[in-house]
Design an enzyme around this catalytic site. Structure first.
Site, short mmCIF file in Angstrom:
data_model
loop_
_atom_site.label_atom_id
_atom_site.label_comp_id
_atom_site.label_asym_id
_atom_site.label_seq_id
_atom_site.Cartn_x
_atom_site.Cartn_y
_atom_site.Cartn_z
N HIS A 11 0.74 -1.22 -0.04
CA HIS A 11 -0.15 0.01 0.00
C HIS A 11 0.72 1.33 0.03
O HIS A 11 0.43 2.18 -0.78
CB HIS A 11 -0.93 -0.06 1.26
CG HIS A 11 -1.90 -1.20 1.41
ND1 HIS A 11 -3.11 -1.23 0.43
CD2 HIS A 11 -1.80 -2.40 1.87
CE1 HIS A 11 -3.72 -2.49 0.65
NE2 HIS A 11 -2.88 -3.05 1.68
N ASP A 74 9.03 5.95 7.16
CA ASP A 74 8.50 5.34 8.46
C ASP A 74 7.27 6.37 8.62
O ASP A 74 7.30 7.69 8.43
CB ASP A 74 9.27 5.30 9.69
CG ASP A 74 8.85 4.68 10.67
OD1 ASP A 74 8.41 3.53 10.44
OD2 ASP A 74 8.85 5.25 11.94
N HIS A 208 -0.02 12.91 4.16
CA HIS A 208 1.16 13.03 4.54
C HIS A 208 2.14 12.62 3.81
O HIS A 208 3.35 13.16 3.81
CB HIS A 208 1.15 12.38 6.13
CG HIS A 208 0.67 10.72 6.26
ND1 HIS A 208 -0.34 10.61 5.53
CD2 HIS A 208 1.32 9.63 6.56
CE1 HIS A 208 -0.67 9.19 5.79
NE2 HIS A 208 0.50 8.45 6.22
N ARG A 209 2.04 11.28 3.26
CA ARG A 209 3.23 10.76 2.40
C ARG A 209 3.27 11.48 0.85
O ARG A 209 4.36 11.46 0.82
CB ARG A 209 2.66 9.17 1.89
CG ARG A 209 3.76 8.34 1.53
CD ARG A 209 3.51 6.80 1.62
NE ARG A 209 3.33 6.18 3.18
CZ ARG A 209 2.44 6.01 3.60
NH1 ARG A 209 1.16 5.84 3.13
NH2 ARG A 209 2.56 5.70 5.04
#
Length: 222
Positions: A11, A74, A208-209
């Site tokens: 994902h 992370d 956020h990614r």
């Protein structure tokens, strides 16, 4: 130049490819830790207490093993009412191991249990993603950040839904929406939708990614 995008989550990989594939026009290749490659590698131990720390451990560890410049991620969720937990333990919050079909519902159920009785006004949360880039050992590539690992951080603010807001209040841990993964069905955006109710391209633009990836490209292209 050839960079290794290091993640074992399909994902996360799909999201990073979608964002970096559009933004990284100057990169010849974004390779992944596929099954064949991963078999020959030792996963770095993620024992830091910050997202930055764990991303650096992964990027540096894989760079040293592969001789490649590595981008590692992370990420997780921080919830204000419970002191920022799950944080770096987001993926293993419940202690359940196995497939995402088992782990995600268990994590979501534990989070809602932790927030039992907490009113909407105190359910603030944020998704956090840190991307770390560690250059190939001995690399003279001008785009690499040098011998020190570069980190960038992206965040997405929202809140955790109330059980009564779930599509099926009898199954609150299922939240709302069928897209996304992890805590997405529980993460309510300012417009009232959950992250799991966003279409993939919309999520890439807001997430956020995606924010971390755009920050990374901005740093590398200075």
């Amino acid at each position: 130049m050839r960079w290794l995008l290091a993640t074992t989550s399909p994902h996360k990989l799909a999201e990073l490819r979608a964002v970096l594939g559009d933004l990284a026009a100057g990169w010849d290749t974004i390779a992944t830790l596929d099954a064949a490659t991963a078999e020959s590698l030792v996963d770095p131990v993620e024992d830091a207490d910050t997202f930055e720390g764990n991303a650096v451990l992964k990027a540096r560890g894989y760079a040293e093993q592969t001789g490649r410049t590595v981008v590692a991620d992370d990420s997780g969720i921080e919830v204000d009412a419970i002191g920022g937990r799950p944080g770096v333990r987001s993926a293993r919050y419940s202690g359940v191991r196995g497939s995402r079909d088992r782990v995600d519902p268990a994590n979501n159920a534990k989070l809602l249990d932790e927030l039992a009785g907490v009113p909407l006004s105190r359910r603030g949360a944020r998704y956090v993603c840190v991307l770390a880039v560690h250059p190939a050992p001995g690399s003279a590539d001008h785009a690499a950040p040098g011998p020190t690992t570069l980190t960038v951080r992206g965040e997405l603010e929202g809140r955790i839904l109330l059980p009564s807001e779930a599509a099926d209040p009898a199954r609150p841990a299922a939240g709302r929406g069928s897209n996304g993964f992890g805590y997405d069905p529980l993460f309510v955006l300012p417009d009232g939708r959950t992250a799991a109710e966003l279409e993939p391209r919309e999520k890439d633009a807001l997430s956020h990614r995606g924010a971390a990836a755009r920050s990374l490209l901005g740093r590398l292209n200075r």
